[in-house]
Every structure is written in structure tokens, then in C-alpha cells.
Design a protein around this motif. Structure first.
Motif, mmCIF file in Angstrom:
data_model
loop_
_atom_site.group_PDB
_atom_site.id
_atom_site.type_symbol
_atom_site.label_atom_id
_atom_site.label_comp_id
_atom_site.label_asym_id
_atom_site.label_seq_id
_atom_site.Cartn_x
_atom_site.Cartn_y
_atom_site.Cartn_z
ATOM 1 N N GLY A 1 -5.883 -10.748 -15.292
ATOM 2 C CA GLY A 1 -6.152 -10.599 -13.867
ATOM 3 C C GLY A 1 -7.271 -9.605 -13.627
ATOM 4 N N THR A 2 -8.058 -9.847 -12.573
ATOM 5 C CA THR A 2 -9.124 -8.902 -12.213
ATOM 6 C C THR A 2 -8.698 -8.015 -11.043
ATOM 7 O OG1 THR A 2 -10.028 -10.740 -10.931
ATOM 8 C CG2 THR A 2 -11.120 -10.220 -12.991
ATOM 9 N N GLU A 3 -7.767 -8.529 -10.221
ATOM 10 C CA GLU A 3 -7.349 -7.784 -9.027
ATOM 11 C C GLU A 3 -6.128 -6.938 -9.412
ATOM 12 O OE1 GLU A 3 -6.267 -5.956 -6.347
ATOM 13 O OE2 GLU A 3 -4.928 -7.653 -5.939
ATOM 14 N N VAL A 4 -6.388 -5.880 -10.186
ATOM 15 C CA VAL A 4 -5.330 -5.088 -10.822
ATOM 16 C C VAL A 4 -4.969 -3.850 -9.990
ATOM 17 C CG1 VAL A 4 -5.914 -5.861 -13.157
ATOM 18 C CG2 VAL A 4 -7.113 -3.891 -12.169
ATOM 19 N N PRO A 5 -3.739 -3.329 -10.160
ATOM 20 C CA PRO A 5 -3.325 -2.140 -9.405
ATOM 21 C C PRO A 5 -4.239 -0.928 -9.618
ATOM 22 C CG PRO A 5 -1.446 -3.100 -10.574
ATOM 23 C CD PRO A 5 -2.659 -3.869 -11.008
ATOM 24 N N GLN A 6 -4.861 -0.830 -10.790
ATOM 25 C CA GLN A 6 -5.740 0.314 -11.073
ATOM 26 C C GLN A 6 -6.924 0.378 -10.110
ATOM 27 O OE1 GLN A 6 -4.051 -1.659 -13.216
ATOM 28 N NE2 GLN A 6 -4.739 -1.270 -15.309
ATOM 29 N N ARG A 7 -7.250 -0.745 -9.469
ATOM 30 C CA ARG A 7 -8.330 -0.724 -8.472
ATOM 31 C C ARG A 7 -8.013 0.280 -7.371
ATOM 32 N NH1 ARG A 7 -8.390 -4.778 -5.379
ATOM 33 N NH2 ARG A 7 -10.555 -4.491 -4.767
ATOM 34 N N ALA A 8 -6.790 0.194 -6.858
ATOM 35 C CA ALA A 8 -6.406 1.085 -5.758
ATOM 36 C C ALA A 8 -6.416 2.540 -6.220
ATOM 37 C CB ALA A 8 -5.031 0.693 -5.225
ATOM 38 N N PRO B 1 -15.145 12.782 6.444
ATOM 39 C CA PRO B 1 -14.756 12.529 7.840
ATOM 40 C C PRO B 1 -13.968 11.248 8.110
ATOM 41 C CG PRO B 1 -17.101 12.166 7.529
ATOM 42 C CD PRO B 1 -16.577 12.674 6.227
ATOM 43 N N VAL B 2 -13.862 10.353 7.121
ATOM 44 C CA VAL B 2 -13.124 9.103 7.376
ATOM 45 C C VAL B 2 -11.731 9.176 6.752
ATOM 46 C CG1 VAL B 2 -13.120 6.595 7.084
ATOM 47 C CG2 VAL B 2 -15.292 7.826 7.338
ATOM 48 N N PRO B 3 -10.688 9.177 7.552
ATOM 49 C CA PRO B 3 -9.345 9.202 6.967
ATOM 50 C C PRO B 3 -9.035 7.886 6.249
ATOM 51 C CG PRO B 3 -9.211 8.953 9.353
ATOM 52 C CD PRO B 3 -10.651 9.169 9.021
ATOM 53 N N THR B 4 -8.306 8.008 5.146
ATOM 54 C CA THR B 4 -7.893 6.846 4.350
ATOM 55 C C THR B 4 -6.412 6.604 4.567
ATOM 56 O OG1 THR B 4 -9.544 7.209 2.624
ATOM 57 C CG2 THR B 4 -7.551 6.040 1.981
ATOM 58 N N VAL B 5 -6.074 5.370 4.913
ATOM 59 C CA VAL B 5 -4.663 5.023 5.053
ATOM 60 C C VAL B 5 -4.267 4.160 3.875
ATOM 61 C CG1 VAL B 5 -2.900 4.038 6.543
ATOM 62 C CG2 VAL B 5 -5.009 4.916 7.550
ATOM 63 N N TRP B 6 -3.084 4.445 3.359
ATOM 64 C CA TRP B 6 -2.665 3.654 2.218
ATOM 65 C C TRP B 6 -1.161 3.571 2.141
ATOM 66 C CZ3 TRP B 6 -2.348 2.940 -3.311
ATOM 67 C CH2 TRP B 6 -1.427 3.784 -3.932
ATOM 68 N N SER B 7 -0.652 2.551 1.485
ATOM 69 C CA SER B 7 0.788 2.405 1.282
ATOM 70 C C SER B 7 1.062 2.403 -0.213
ATOM 71 C CB SER B 7 1.273 1.086 1.884
ATOM 72 O OG SER B 7 2.543 0.778 1.347
ATOM 73 N N PRO B 8 2.047 3.207 -0.663
ATOM 74 C CA PRO B 8 2.387 3.188 -2.092
ATOM 75 C C PRO B 8 2.857 1.805 -2.550
ATOM 76 C CG PRO B 8 3.880 4.650 -0.852
ATOM 77 C CD PRO B 8 2.839 4.194 0.097
ATOM 78 N N ASP B 9 3.315 0.970 -1.623
ATOM 79 C CA ASP B 9 3.746 -0.390 -1.993
ATOM 80 C C ASP B 9 2.593 -1.236 -2.533
ATOM 81 O OD1 ASP B 9 6.369 0.062 -1.346
ATOM 82 O OD2 ASP B 9 6.266 -0.908 0.620
ATOM 83 N N CYS B 10 1.353 -0.841 -2.197
ATOM 84 C CA CYS B 10 0.200 -1.669 -2.592
ATOM 85 C C CYS B 10 0.025 -1.809 -4.101
ATOM 86 C CB CYS B 10 -1.089 -1.142 -1.955
ATOM 87 S SG CYS B 10 -1.194 -1.524 -0.194
ATOM 88 N N VAL B 11 0.618 -0.911 -4.894
ATOM 89 C CA VAL B 11 0.487 -1.061 -6.353
ATOM 90 C C VAL B 11 1.637 -1.882 -6.947
ATOM 91 C CG1 VAL B 11 -0.934 0.979 -6.681
ATOM 92 C CG2 VAL B 11 1.559 1.201 -6.792
ATOM 93 N N ARG B 12 2.551 -2.350 -6.111
ATOM 94 C CA ARG B 12 3.697 -3.123 -6.636
ATOM 95 C C ARG B 12 3.326 -4.560 -6.986
ATOM 96 N NH1 ARG B 12 8.636 -1.776 -2.668
ATOM 97 N NH2 ARG B 12 9.687 -3.263 -4.066
ATOM 98 N N HIS B 13 2.143 -5.004 -6.540
ATOM 99 C CA HIS B 13 1.675 -6.350 -6.879
ATOM 100 C C HIS B 13 0.966 -6.300 -8.225
ATOM 101 C CE1 HIS B 13 -0.393 -10.159 -6.658
ATOM 102 N NE2 HIS B 13 -1.571 -9.616 -6.445
ATOM 103 N N GLU B 14 1.561 -6.979 -9.210
ATOM 104 C CA GLU B 14 0.985 -7.030 -10.561
ATOM 105 C C GLU B 14 0.809 -8.486 -10.952
ATOM 106 O OE1 GLU B 14 1.221 -4.295 -13.258
ATOM 107 O OE2 GLU B 14 2.586 -2.856 -12.315
#
Ligand code: SP5
Ligand code: ZN
Length: 368
Positions: free
Chosen positions: A43-50, A17-30
Motif C-alpha cells: 500500500g502507498t496510503e500508509v499510516p506513517q503518512r499522517a 499560524p495555521v492550527p492543525t486538527v487531527w484525530s488519533p483514529d486516522c491511523v487505524r486504517h491499515e
């Protein structure tokens, strides 16, 4: 009959029931690395998290909505123009200055910080060198800037703003923004702690601007959201409450997040910190979440932002808290029972094997 498994009808998961909003740009930060105690560590805050969170939400049956582009009106109410200009340009300027080729520095990392101790009563001047400017807004050595950092951070802001649009437009009571990079350590003119732009503060400001007159931000990331606290510290229309590992026990952000920080001026009483000892599990953690929920009700909030970090989980490598998936689900139920229009914004959570399920557990509680 040779391949009976193929005949098994595909079971469609119940719609989440909860819609997820996301931007494909969010994985461009490496970020590639964090400079930790002078040592270059992975790094721990990796694109694979998303990707991991997205996969879990899809299997749970969540609808995924792409973020729409928003102008800078709300962003400019949260962050100073100088910080935004810095984040937009520093990697380009760093590259133009030749650091990637000349010294092998492929990411922007500060080496000098213009602290109060350095400046005393002298004015803070704009440094001529880009390697000096790197420490002008960034307060640690863990938050590197690379080629896609600005686009990802700006995409995360668009995701938060789109989630607010859905809630303010009454399309849903609860929406979730899968923001990356996270944001709660970023202040009006400062950034650090793997955060660049404060997505939760932007969501709160957008809810105010949409007509919700009293907004609460509840932060259940394992770390104190010093950035969000500072943005709203002297404002009476936004309540900030956080449960986190005690900075006084030696944990990031070390200098901020203590229980005696209660707000200032018009914001007096509209800030509440619940620092917990390392090793704390579901029981005490949930009592703190309940106190925060009680404070939100006492504040008479008309909308809620949840800074949803799942790094308080036992498996997480970045915090010593011991919360379970059931605990996160319970926290969702406690906050969901407030019945408020709610925007959940992704913050931390670094154990790739479990963070998706933790997000799903929390959101399924939030929507009741
Ligand atoms: C959003 C969020 O959860 N930010 C967390 C920032 C805390 N980072 C502190 C890092 C402490 C040292 N970690 C060692 C990692 C080595 N790669
Ligand atoms: Zn965290």
C-alpha cells in the motif's frame, strides 16, 4: 562545561499560524496492500503518512488540536445512507463470512463490478453475497477495507468538521485538517482511489450549512478529485476547480477530469479542470493555480476549501508532475491572497521523506 551542548538554550520555533486538527483514529486504517493490475503490491496510503506530516508541523511550531466528535448531519448531506452503511459493516460481514481464514483475504477487495454494461436496463439489485457487495460501491481494486477503515475515515470527517468550526467561529482565518484516509475520489455513493469518505466535500457542505453562501473547493492534488466534482457538479453554490495530471495522458482517474467538464444544470460554469501534461513543473502548474484562483474570485466565493494533496511534487512516486516545495509555497500564497476563510484538507502525497515539508510550505503560503 563537560557537556556544553546541553547548555545551549532550546530555541522555541516561532508559532505556526495555521492550527492543525487531527484525530488519533486516522491511523487505524491499515490497507496493507493495493491490488494493482491483479498483483498484490504494498500500500502507498500508509499510516506513517499522517505521522510524517504531524512531525513536520510540530517542528514548525504548529498547534495541534484533537478533532471533536460530530454527528452525521453534514455527512448525510454529502453521502448516501447505503454507502455509509456499507462502509460501517462490510469488514465485519466479510470476516463473518470467513474470507480471512477460508481464502486468506484479510481485507475487503471487490472481484465483480455492477457496471452499466453488466446491467443494461435491468435494475441494480442488492447482492446476497458480501463478496459481490464489495464491488457495489467501490470502483477499483486499490481501495481495501480493513478493521479500522471506518473509524479512520469517520475520524477524518470529524477533523474536517472541527476545522470548519474553528474557521466559522472566527478563531482563525485558515485551519488545516490532517485527514487520513484522503477523500477527494469518493462520490456520493461510490469510493475508490484510496478514499472512502469525502472530507473536502464535507468541509464545503459544513461551510454552506454554517452560512457561507458560496463556497469554492480548489484541489491541488496531483490527481483529479472526481468524487468532489461529482458531488457538486449540478449545484450552483459550490465551485470546484482542480489542477492535475491529464487523465487523457493515461493517468488516474482516467475517465474523469477533462477540461470540457464545466458543470451541469444549476452548476453550469461552476466546475473548472486544468489538466496538465506529465512532467509539468512549477511554471505551468502555478499558472493553472492562478487561473483557478481567478475563477474563485469571479465566482464571488465567500469561503474556500483547499484539497491539499502534495503528490504533484517531483519526488512523489504516484504522479509524474514535477512541482517543488517552492511551487507549493507559491500556490499557498496565490490561494491565500484571496483572503477567504479557508479550510485546508489533506489529500494525497506519498513520499514519506518530503510530504511533511510540502504541507508546511503550502500552509505557510496560505496564511500569507
Ligand atoms: C488521494 C490520492 O492521491 N489517490 C491516488 C489514487 C491514484 N492511485 C492510482 C494508482 C496507480 C498505480 N500506482 C501503483 C502503486 C503500486 N503499489
Ligand atoms: Zn493524488
Amino acid at each position: 562545561m563537560n557537556q556544553p551542548l546541553l547548555d545551549v538554550p532550546r530555541v522555541q520555533p516561532a508559532a505556526f499560524p495555521v492550527p492543525t486538527v487531527w484525530s488519533p483514529d486516522c491511523v487505524r486504517h491499515e490497507p496493507l496492500a493495493e491490488i494493482w493490475l491483479g498483483v498484490r503490491t504494498p500500500g502507498t496510503e500508509v499510516p506513517q503518512r499522517a505521522a510524517a506530516i504531524r512531525t513536520s508541523l510540530l517542528s514548525a511550531g504548529a498547534r495541534i488540536v484533537e478533532a471533536t466528535r460530530h454527528d452525521d448531519t453534514i455527512l448525510d448531506l454529502v453521502h448516501g445512507a447505503a454507502l455509509l452503511q456499507h462502509l460501517r459493516t462490510v469488514y465485519r460481514d466479510w470476516t463473518a463470512a470467513g474470507f480471512p481464514t477460508a481464502v486468506g483475504a484479510d481485507r475487503v477487495v471487490p472481484y465483480l463490478f455492477p457496471t452499466a454494461g453488466l446491467l443494461g436496463t435491468l435494475p441494480l439489485r442488492e447482492p446476497a453475497a458480501v463478496h459481490a457487495r464489495a464491488g457495489r460501491y467501490c470502483y477499483d481494486t486499490m481501495t481495501l477495507v480493513g478493521p479500522g477503515t471506518w473509524e479512520a475515515a469517520r475520524g477524518a470527517v470529524d477533523a474536517a468538521l472541527t476545522a470548519v468550526d474553528m474557521v466559522a467561529g472566527h478563531q482563525t482565518r485558515v485551519a488545516y485538517a490532517l485527514c487520513r484516509p484522503p477523500g477527494h475520489h469518493a462520490g456520493r455513493e461510490s469510493f475508490g482511489g484510496s478514499c472512502y469518505l469525502n472530507n473536502a466535500a464535507v468541509a464545503a457542505q459544513a461551510l454552506l450549512s454554517a452560512g457561507y453562501s458560496r463556497v469554492a473547493v480548489i484541489d491541488i492534488d496531483a490527481h483529479h478529485g472526481n468524487g468532489t466534482q461529482s458531488v457538486f457538479y449540478d449545484r450552483g453554490e459550490v465551485f470546484y476547480g482542480s489542477v492535475h495530471v491529464d487523465p487523457g495522458a493515461g493517468w488516474f482517474p482516467h475517465y474523469v477530469g477533462f477540461a470540457d467538464e464545466r458543470g451541469a444544470g444549476d452548476g453550469s460554469g461552476a466546475n473548472l479542470n486544468e489538466p496538465l501534461q506529465p512532467g509539468t513543473g512549477d511554471g505551468h502548474w502555478l499558472r493553472s493555480v492562478e487561473r483557478l484562483a481567478g475563477a474563485v474570485a469571479g465566482f464571488a466565493a465567500t469561503a474556500l476549501v483547499v484539497s491539499l494533496g502534495v503528490d504533484a511534487a517531483a519526488d512523489d512516486p504516484e504522479s509524474p508532475l514535477q512541482v517543488t516545495a517552492d511551487g507549493y509555497h507559491e500556490a499557498g500564497l496565490v490561494l491565500g491572497s484571496l483572503g477567504l476563510p479557508t479550510v485546508a484538507v489533506q489529500e494525497g502525497g506519498y513520499h514519506l521523506g518530503t510530504l511533511g515539508a510540502l504541507v508546511v510550505a503550502t500552509l505557510s503560503g496560505l496564511c500569507g
